[in-house]
Design a protein around this motif. Structure first.
Motif, PDB file in Angstrom:
ATOM      1  N   HIS A 197     -18.505  33.972 -40.016  1.00 51.26           N
ATOM      2  CA  HIS A 197     -18.146  32.928 -39.055  1.00 51.26           C
ATOM      3  C   HIS A 197     -18.783  31.606 -39.484  1.00 51.26           C
ATOM      4  CE1 HIS A 197     -17.718  36.634 -36.554  1.00 51.26           C
ATOM      5  NE2 HIS A 197     -16.626  35.996 -36.146  1.00 51.26           N
ATOM      6  N   SER A 198     -17.970  30.584 -39.631  1.00 54.62           N
ATOM      7  CA  SER A 198     -18.493  29.269 -40.004  1.00 54.62           C
ATOM      8  C   SER A 198     -19.054  28.530 -38.805  1.00 54.62           C
ATOM      9  CB  SER A 198     -17.381  28.415 -40.637  1.00 54.62           C
ATOM     10  OG  SER A 198     -16.857  29.033 -41.785  1.00 54.62           O
ATOM     11  N   VAL A 199     -18.564  28.874 -37.615  1.00 51.39           N
ATOM     12  CA  VAL A 199     -18.929  28.141 -36.400  1.00 51.39           C
ATOM     13  C   VAL A 199     -19.327  29.125 -35.310  1.00 51.39           C
ATOM     14  CG1 VAL A 199     -18.047  26.687 -34.524  1.00 51.39           C
ATOM     15  CG2 VAL A 199     -17.478  26.137 -36.897  1.00 51.39           C
ATOM     16  N   VAL A 200     -20.422  28.813 -34.625  1.00 47.31           N
ATOM     17  CA  VAL A 200     -20.804  29.502 -33.397  1.00 47.31           C
ATOM     18  C   VAL A 200     -20.621  28.507 -32.259  1.00 47.31           C
ATOM     19  CG1 VAL A 200     -22.681  30.561 -32.090  1.00 47.31           C
ATOM     20  CG2 VAL A 200     -22.434  31.030 -34.538  1.00 47.31           C
ATOM     21  N   LEU A 201     -19.765  28.864 -31.305  1.00 47.14           N
ATOM     22  CA  LEU A 201     -19.456  27.962 -30.202  1.00 47.14           C
ATOM     23  C   LEU A 201     -19.979  28.569 -28.903  1.00 47.14           C
ATOM     24  CD1 LEU A 201     -18.134  25.439 -29.113  1.00 47.14           C
ATOM     25  CD2 LEU A 201     -15.949  26.638 -29.082  1.00 47.14           C
ATOM     26  N   MET A 202     -21.023  27.966 -28.371  1.00 49.44           N
ATOM     27  CA  MET A 202     -21.661  28.448 -27.159  1.00 49.44           C
ATOM     28  C   MET A 202     -21.227  27.542 -26.011  1.00 49.44           C
ATOM     29  SD  MET A 202     -25.692  29.465 -26.984  1.00 49.44           S
ATOM     30  CE  MET A 202     -25.550  30.301 -28.568  1.00 49.44           C
ATOM     31  N   SER A 203     -20.320  28.027 -25.180  1.00 46.17           N
ATOM     32  CA  SER A 203     -19.717  27.192 -24.142  1.00 46.17           C
ATOM     33  C   SER A 203     -19.928  27.826 -22.774  1.00 46.17           C
ATOM     34  CB  SER A 203     -18.216  27.027 -24.417  1.00 46.17           C
ATOM     35  OG  SER A 203     -17.601  26.286 -23.392  1.00 46.17           O
ATOM     36  N   ALA A 204     -20.594  27.072 -21.876  1.00 47.22           N
ATOM     37  CA  ALA A 204     -20.849  27.559 -20.517  1.00 47.22           C
ATOM     38  C   ALA A 204     -21.341  26.387 -19.682  1.00 47.22           C
ATOM     39  CB  ALA A 204     -21.884  28.678 -20.517  1.00 47.22           C
ATOM     40  N   PRO A 205     -21.201  26.465 -18.359  1.00 44.63           N
ATOM     41  CA  PRO A 205     -21.721  25.395 -17.499  1.00 44.63           C
ATOM     42  C   PRO A 205     -23.235  25.264 -17.634  1.00 44.63           C
ATOM     43  CG  PRO A 205     -20.176  26.783 -16.303  1.00 44.63           C
ATOM     44  CD  PRO A 205     -20.457  27.480 -17.596  1.00 44.63           C
ATOM     45  N   ALA A 206     -23.775  24.222 -17.000  1.00 39.91           N
ATOM     46  CA  ALA A 206     -25.219  23.999 -17.038  1.00 39.91           C
ATOM     47  C   ALA A 206     -25.950  25.185 -16.427  1.00 39.91           C
ATOM     48  CB  ALA A 206     -25.562  22.722 -16.267  1.00 39.91           C
ATOM     49  N   GLY A 207     -27.122  25.469 -16.985  1.00 39.39           N
ATOM     50  CA  GLY A 207     -27.961  26.488 -16.382  1.00 39.39           C
ATOM     51  C   GLY A 207     -27.814  27.875 -16.961  1.00 39.39           C
TER      52      GLY A 207
END
Length: 743
Positions: free
Chosen positions: A33-43
């Motif tokens: 994987h070239s990219v790790v995308l960590m996506s989530a609201p604050a907290g």
């Protein structure tokens, strides 16, 4: 531009952070994987998880903590370069045009960074934390370029609240993106139990399950519930609200802020007006002492106060906490945020953080404060390559209907060097309606600033000279504008035929520019002096002057400014004269990239640059391109300007283009013997010595030279050499003595 190290540092993990080995293992083993995308609201603990990953992965990590100001492409590129310097072979200090307002120059820097990324000696991870702040097209495109240049096993990691703007679609389609979302980041029962234990608490299995149900594993909710240590359970989203952030906001008010001492609560509420905090800022803005210690204690207590550096000087509030605090500030102290922002602006001015000073003044809505700061900082920002940010400030003042004479002159100048003539005319009209007696930050009167502007815009050397003389007379001795005015005066004298006087004046302008920080004017003065040297046949002196100009452009990050095109064009002309055609071609390309900035807004510079480019292209044997640039110059001249000597030079250039067309046809008909002789004309050999080398008689050499002169349309040996190089008959290499055969 200042670069703050804490923006490039991996956040320190604080006491009580919960280990999450199942996620860490997954991140460490993300091969392919070239990219790790960590996506989530604050907290949801995104930043903390990334920092934990960095401690467990053997690869080196580079880190960028992004803020909204990084939508300025120059700012983002600067921080990107400094971050990459930690993991790839790139020397930031050697990058030309790093703080560059023009997209062409930034693309050159980005290409150097991308090349360094591909040459990385070991795999690395480059983290972009809080990427949701990035909305600008150009910074996102820069990220895409770096992603496309990654070597095997290197990765980019992003944390964001939503991933819509990030350029990951193509990589995701190729299976190269590892998505880590809300479901992955939720705390499980084991994580929650560890969190309670770290806080010194204890919950029964039933209470723990109830807490998990109510928070749905949301790290911030669990954290706040444990932090409050109250008997009241954390309210469920169903009972209170479907909006999770509203839920935690209510909880912060009741369970965190409600139990604080009044003085500490007041401190938190009032300092929420600041994006980032340090002790001296809070002390000055709140009229108190000891703020640094308070911030350190709050951070040590894990009260959602996050240290930004390892020295414990700078902090920020967690977005959830700050949102609540700002709401409380607006409710309890209406209008206080503007007052606090104004005080922060004053502090930032004293601390030399001009970007922050302007931003806080804008938050305060104090247009006069913004205008005052911009007037003082403008010339320094322009001289150091930050014209794009300066232009955004001037545009903000325009939209805020706060434009005085000084701001109008700045707006006009920025429009001029961007080729926007109509906009420049509008700004000039505004400046003309202001009081000429208004005092400017450099100690000059507005009338002197306006005169400098009129000199640059003049369409004839007489008006240019008169306005430049007025400006030189009235400007403060230490004004950066003075170097520009003196440069325009020297140019006008040259255009009127006072060549020696113009050369001396331009020399004075260059020296003054170095003293007062007018580096763009100094570089252009050196360039114009180089043109005078060429007119006199002093090519070596011209080369020295242009080398000085280029060093100055490099050092001051001005290679993307409109005036730099003139330097590139004259350098191309000199290199072509020396027979270095490839190097000359590079300089021609650099100049042509900036030609779009050269419009009728600055008549002299627009015509001069095109004429010099045409000479350079003619010297390279490209008569077609030379004719094209000549046509453009003549179009500008026909629109009204009478630029004296420059107009005459355009006529001489036209004759030279026509002559080369004829010479080109004749040059193609040089006999083999004449072509064999041509390289020897570029040496110091006498005709007799040439005859000995070629094993012919002196009479034969003389006859062939005469034939070459006739066919090339020249009357001297040096002219034949120049024309031979122009036509490609000579390549710049020549035999150096008897017995040396170039073939």
């Amino acid at each position: 531009m200042p670069v703050y190290p804490y923006r490039l540092a991996v956040p320190a993990l604080r006491r009580g952070v919960i280990a999450r080995p199942h996620l860490i293992t997954r991140l460490v083993d993300t091969h392919g994987h070239s990219v790790v995308l960590m996506s989530a609201p604050a907290g949801y603990g995104k930043t903390t998880l990334l920092a934990q990953w960095s401690e467990s992965d053997p690869r080196p990590f580079a880190w960028l903590s992004i803020e909204p100001a990084w939508n300025d492409p120059s700012v983002f590129l600067t921080y990107l370069a400094h971050a990459l310097e930690a993991v790839v072979p790139v020397d930031v200090d050697s990058l030309e045009g790093l703080v560059a307002p023009h997209v062409v120059e930034r693309e050159m820097v980005l290409a150097q960074l991308a090349r360094a990324v591909t040459q990385a000696k070991e795999p690395f991870v480059l983290v972009f934390d809080d990427t949701h702040h990035l909305e600008g097209r150009e910074p996102l495109a820069m990220i895409e370029t770096i992603a496309a240049s990654l070597p095997p096993d290197a990765q980019l990691a992003f944390s964001c609240r939503e991933a819509t703007a990030l350029p990951c679609d193509r990589l995701r389609a190729q299976g190269k993106v590892l998505d880590v979302g809300v479901n992955d980041l939720r705390f499980n029962a084991s994580d929650a139990r560890a969190l309670v234990a770290a806080a010194g608490g204890e919950l029964s299995a039933t209470d723990l399950n109830d807490l998990m149900d109510r928070t749905e594993g949301w790290a911030a909710g669990l954290y706040l519930a444990v932090l409050s240590r109250q008997s009241r359970p954390f309210p469920s989203a169903v009972e209170r609200s479907s909006d999770a952030e509203q839920l935690v906001a209510d909880y912060i008010r009741s369970e965190i802020l409600g139990d604080l001492p009044p003085n500490l609560r007041d401190f938190l509420v009032r300092t929420s007006a600041f994006d980032e905090l340090c002790g001296s800022l809070c002390d000055d803005a709140l009229g108190r002492t000891g703020s640094g210690g308070v911030l350190a204690e709050l951070a040590a207590d894990n009260l959602l106060v996050i240290p930004l550096d390892r020295e414990g000087e700078w902090f920020r509030y967690h977005p959830l906490l700050r949102s609540v605090l700002r709401q409380e500030l607006a409710r309890m102290k209406p209008g206080a945020e503007s007052d606090l922002a104004a005080r922060a602006s004053d502090w930032a001015v004293q601390a030399g953080r001009i970007d922050d000073a302007v931003r806080y003044a804008q938050v305060a809505g104090d247009v006069f404060r913004v205008a005052a700061i911009v007037r003082v900082a403008a010339l320094k920002y322009y001289a150091t390559g930050r014209a794009e940010l300066l232009r955004s400030w001037v545009d903000w003042l325009w939209r805020s209907d706060c434009v005085d004479g000084g701001v109008a002159v700045l707006g006009a100048w920025l429009a001029l060097v961007s080729g926007r003539s109509a906009e420049a005319d509008a700004w000039v009209a505004i400046a003309g309606r202001a009081s000429p007696e208004e005092e400017m930050p450099d100690g000059s009167l507005l009338a002197a600033w306006v005169a400098t502007l009129h000199a640059a815009m003049a369409n004839n050397p007489g008006r240019m000279r008169a306005q430049a003389q007025k400006a030189v007379k009235e400007l403060s001795p230490k004004s950066q504008w003075r170097a520009t005015a003196l440069m325009m005066l020297g140019a006008a004298q040259y255009l009127q035929g006072d060549v020696d006087l113009g050369d001396r004046t331009l020399g004075d302008a260059g020296e003054l520019g170095l003293k007062v920080g007018g580096h763009a004017a100094a570089a252009l003065s050196l360039t114009l002096r180089g043109c005078i040297a060429i007119d006199r046949g002093e090519w070596e002196r011209a080369e020295r002057l242009l080398d000085e100009a280029q060093v100055l452009l490099d050092r001051s990050h001005l290679n993307d400014y409109a005036s730099a095109a003139a330097t590139f064009a004259v350098r191309a002309r000199i290199l072509a004269h020396r027979g270095q055609q490839d190097d000359a071609g590079v300089e021609v390309s650099r100049a042509e990239r900036l030609l779009e900035l050269h419009t009728r807004a600055l008549p002299f510079l627009a015509v001069h640059t095109r004429v010099q480019l045409a000479w350079a292209q003619l010297a390279r044997g490209d008569a077609h391109s030379a004719d094209q640039r000549l046509h453009e110059a003549n179009q500008l001249l026909r629109a009204g300007p009478d630029l004296g000597e420059l107009s005459h030079e355009a006529m001489r250039l036209e004759e030279a283009v026509a002559a080369q067309a004829t010479a080109s046809m004749n040059g193609a008909h040089l006999s083999p013997a004449e072509r064999r002789l041509m390289p020897y004309l570029a040496t110091q050999l006498t005709y007799r010595e040439v005859a000995e080398v070629l094993f012919v008689s002196v009479h034969t050499v003389r006859a062939q030279v005469a034939s070459i002169y006739r066919k090339l349309g020249v009357a001297s040996r040096s002219a034949a050499v120049d024309q031979g190089r122009t036509l490609g008959i000579l390549d710049g290499r020549a035999p150096i003595g008897p017995g040396v055969d170039p073939f």
